[in-house]
Design a protein around this motif. Structure first.
Motif, PDB file in Angstrom:
ATOM      1  N   LEU A 168       0.831  -1.205   0.000  1.00 17.98           N
ATOM      2  CA  LEU A 168       0.000   0.000   0.000  1.00 17.98           C
ATOM      3  C   LEU A 168       0.864   1.253   0.000  1.00 17.98           C
ATOM      4  O   LEU A 168       0.569   2.226  -0.714  1.00 17.98           O
ATOM      5  CB  LEU A 168      -0.926   0.001   1.217  1.00 17.98           C
ATOM      6  N   ASP A 169       1.945   1.247   0.777  1.00 20.43           N
ATOM      7  CA  ASP A 169       2.834   2.407   0.802  1.00 20.43           C
ATOM      8  C   ASP A 169       3.492   2.623  -0.560  1.00 20.43           C
ATOM      9  O   ASP A 169       3.588   3.758  -1.048  1.00 20.43           O
ATOM     10  CB  ASP A 169       3.907   2.223   1.875  1.00 20.43           C
ATOM     11  N   VAL A 170       3.936   1.536  -1.177  1.00 15.53           N
ATOM     12  CA  VAL A 170       4.566   1.650  -2.488  1.00 15.53           C
ATOM     13  C   VAL A 170       3.551   2.129  -3.529  1.00 15.53           C
ATOM     14  O   VAL A 170       3.831   3.009  -4.349  1.00 15.53           O
ATOM     15  CB  VAL A 170       5.191   0.309  -2.909  1.00 15.53           C
ATOM     16  N   GLY A 171       2.336   1.545  -3.504  1.00 20.29           N
ATOM     17  CA  GLY A 171       1.301   1.952  -4.444  1.00 20.29           C
ATOM     18  C   GLY A 171       0.902   3.407  -4.270  1.00 20.29           C
ATOM     19  O   GLY A 171       0.702   4.132  -5.255  1.00 20.29           O
ATOM     20  N   ALA A 172       0.818   3.869  -3.008  1.00 17.00           N
ATOM     21  CA  ALA A 172       0.479   5.277  -2.766  1.00 17.00           C
ATOM     22  C   ALA A 172       1.578   6.197  -3.282  1.00 17.00           C
ATOM     23  O   ALA A 172       1.302   7.280  -3.816  1.00 17.00           O
ATOM     24  CB  ALA A 172       0.252   5.508  -1.275  1.00 17.00           C
ATOM     25  N   GLY A 173       2.835   5.761  -3.143  1.00 14.74           N
ATOM     26  CA  GLY A 173       3.932   6.571  -3.646  1.00 14.74           C
ATOM     27  C   GLY A 173       3.955   6.664  -5.162  1.00 14.74           C
ATOM     28  O   GLY A 173       4.242   7.720  -5.729  1.00 14.74           O
ATOM     29  N   LEU A 174       3.632   5.541  -5.822  1.00 13.89           N
ATOM     30  CA  LEU A 174       3.666   5.529  -7.283  1.00 13.89           C
ATOM     31  C   LEU A 174       2.462   6.228  -7.899  1.00 13.89           C
ATOM     32  O   LEU A 174       2.580   6.898  -8.935  1.00 13.89           O
ATOM     33  CB  LEU A 174       3.738   4.079  -7.783  1.00 13.89           C
ATOM     34  N   LEU A 175       1.283   6.080  -7.278  1.00 12.62           N
ATOM     35  CA  LEU A 175       0.050   6.610  -7.861  1.00 12.62           C
ATOM     36  C   LEU A 175      -0.432   7.879  -7.170  1.00 12.62           C
ATOM     37  O   LEU A 175      -1.487   8.403  -7.523  1.00 12.62           O
ATOM     38  CB  LEU A 175      -1.056   5.549  -7.787  1.00 12.62           C
ATOM     39  N   GLY A 176       0.331   8.362  -6.182  1.00 12.05           N
ATOM     40  CA  GLY A 176      -0.116   9.536  -5.428  1.00 12.05           C
ATOM     41  C   GLY A 176      -0.290  10.770  -6.280  1.00 12.05           C
ATOM     42  O   GLY A 176      -1.181  11.581  -6.038  1.00 12.05           O
ATOM     43  N   SER A 177       0.562  10.938  -7.304  1.00 11.33           N
ATOM     44  CA  SER A 177       0.441  12.117  -8.159  1.00 11.33           C
ATOM     45  C   SER A 177      -0.816  12.073  -9.019  1.00 11.33           C
ATOM     46  O   SER A 177      -1.380  13.111  -9.369  1.00 11.33           O
ATOM     47  CB  SER A 177       1.682  12.237  -9.053  1.00 11.33           C
TER      48      SER A 177
END
Length: 439
Positions: free
Chosen positions: A382-391
């Protein structure tokens, strides 16, 4: 301090020693169970994440749960009285919708009808021709067509006049600049906060700073002070209502866009709400036209999300059963290898319940270890996904791992350990003492 009973403590200690002495077998049991527990955690986390994102979008459009909203009939005296009443009142905001054209005078806007700039054919997003509306009945009919001016460097926006900070009801996400400051005297140069779609138009085109609104005494010069994400696909601008009233002293039905005047009340603003109703009924507005409804977005989406969640939980349960079968298989093999050990324990007075508890403790501890591994992987993912898709999805930037998913993973691990270890535990408890004579 919580103290464990003697048998339970002994079962946990011996079960832990059994796990340490058979690390490879425990690891194989965890592998067979890992995917099932991870599926349960993923489904629960995905459901909570979808619920949070869906609710955030609804709050941008309709408001937070518990907000009470009222639409004022398109009567000039009623709208003027309602605006005057809620202005400056805590927990109450009035929203007055206009259509405004910003840019060159005497030209058609690039996005006629306040259409999105990637789909600017108009029609659906706004009236394609001038309308004549009756303020008493609210009925509108198209006016006689007139010669259309040429298109020019101008864009059309939905202009929302606000009496207060609407973000207490609709939590707009800031993008750049500042939000409207409702303190101090109103400016004769209206300050605008635009949404992302409107910002797209100002970025693509060179737009002069002149704003035209139906019924205004002159064309004011607006100032854009910030950009927000309001979840609206239409170009929208927000302005202080009193700054617009410097140029439009009294609202009329012909100027309104959408539902006209909308009032939003916090749950604790009952006195202001009652005062508005008394004033409007005193002006002759029928009571049945003053309908107040409470926003309950969470309840509206609960049904549709629950169906999706149960469908995927059913699929995750099937995967979890495969892990249970793996634990059961390993447990039966382990009990078969430890027949003499369990028989010897029975010979020295170990109760059958303790033997069953030792086997169950091993499988339950295995289930807990597997749940911890699955939850840890889900948190990292979830942390990795939020970092990649946060923008792309700003809501993910503030997303944290839902505790409901962690609880579901622990429960899934314990249930799998219990189901997988129940039959081996019963078999261990039934081993006769005479079996020790084989050793």
């Amino acid at each position: 301090m919580i103290r464990l009973s003697g048998r339970l403590r002994s079962a946990l200690i011996i079960g832990g020693q059994g796990i340490r002495s058979r690390k490879l077998r425990t690891f194989l049991s965890m592998i067979s169970l890992f995917l099932g527990v991870l599926a349960v955690v993923t489904v629960q986390a995905g459901a909570e994440t979808a619920k949070t994102l869906r609710l955030a979008d609804l709050e941008l459009h309709v408001g937070k749960d518990g907000t009470r909203q009222m639409y004022i009939p398109p009567m000039p005296d009623a709208m003027d009285a309602a605006l005057t009443t809620v202005t400056g009142k805590p927990g109450a905001v009035g929203m007055l919708g206009y259509q405004a054209i910003i840019g060159e005078p005497d030209v058609l806007p690039i996005n006629q009808g306040a259409a999105p700039f990637d789909n600017n054919e108009g029609g659906y997003y706004g009236p394609g021709m001038p309308m004549n509306c009756d303020p008493m009945t609210g009925m509108c009919r198209p006016m006689e067509p007139v010669a259309q001016p040429p298109r020019g460097q101008a864009i059309e926006v939905v202009l929302q006049g606000l009496t207060g900070d609407v973000r207490q009801f609709r939590p707009f996400r800031p993008v750049s600049g500042d939000w409207l400051d409702f303190g101090g005297d109103p400016s004769y140069s209206p300050r605008l906060v635009i949404n992302k779609e409107a910002a797209k138009g100002f970025t693509r085109y060179q737009i002069p700073a002149e704003m035209r609104v139906e019924g205004a005494t002159a064309n004011p010069t607006p100032r854009i002070i910030g950009v927000v994400d309001d979840g609206n696909p239409q170009p929208t601008a927000y302005v202080r209502a009193d700054e617009m009233r410097n140029w439009m002293p009294k609202p009329s039905a012909n100027q309104m866009y959408g539902p006209g005047l909308q009032l939003l009340f916090a749950p604790g603003a009952g006195e202001t709400e009652a005062l508005v109703i008394r004033k409007l009924t005193g002006l002759g507005v029928p009571q049945e036209m003053l309908h107040v409804e409470t926003i309950n977005a969470r309840k509206d989406i609960a049904g549709e999300l629950a169906i999706i969640r149960w469908i995927f939980l059913g699929m995750a349960a099937l995967v979890l059963l495969i892990g249970v079968a793996g634990i059961l298989n390993v447990g039966l093999a382990t009990v078969g290898e430890r027949v003499e050990e369990f028989a010897l324990r029975r010979a020295v007075g170990t109760p059958r319940s303790l033997l069953a508890g030792i086997v169950l403790a091993e499988t339950l501890l295995t289930g807990l270890l597997t749940a911890a591994a699955a939850i840890g992987l889900a948190v990292v993912a979830l942390d990795v996904g939020a970092g990649l898709l946060g923008s792309r999805v700003p809501q993910l930037q503030e997303m944290t791992f839902p505790w409901q998913a962690g609880v579901a993973g622990v429960i899934a691990g314990l249930v799998a350990g219990l189901l997988g270890g129940l039959i081996p535990a019963i078999r261990a408890a039934r081993i006769p003492i005479a079996t020790v004579m084989r050793a």
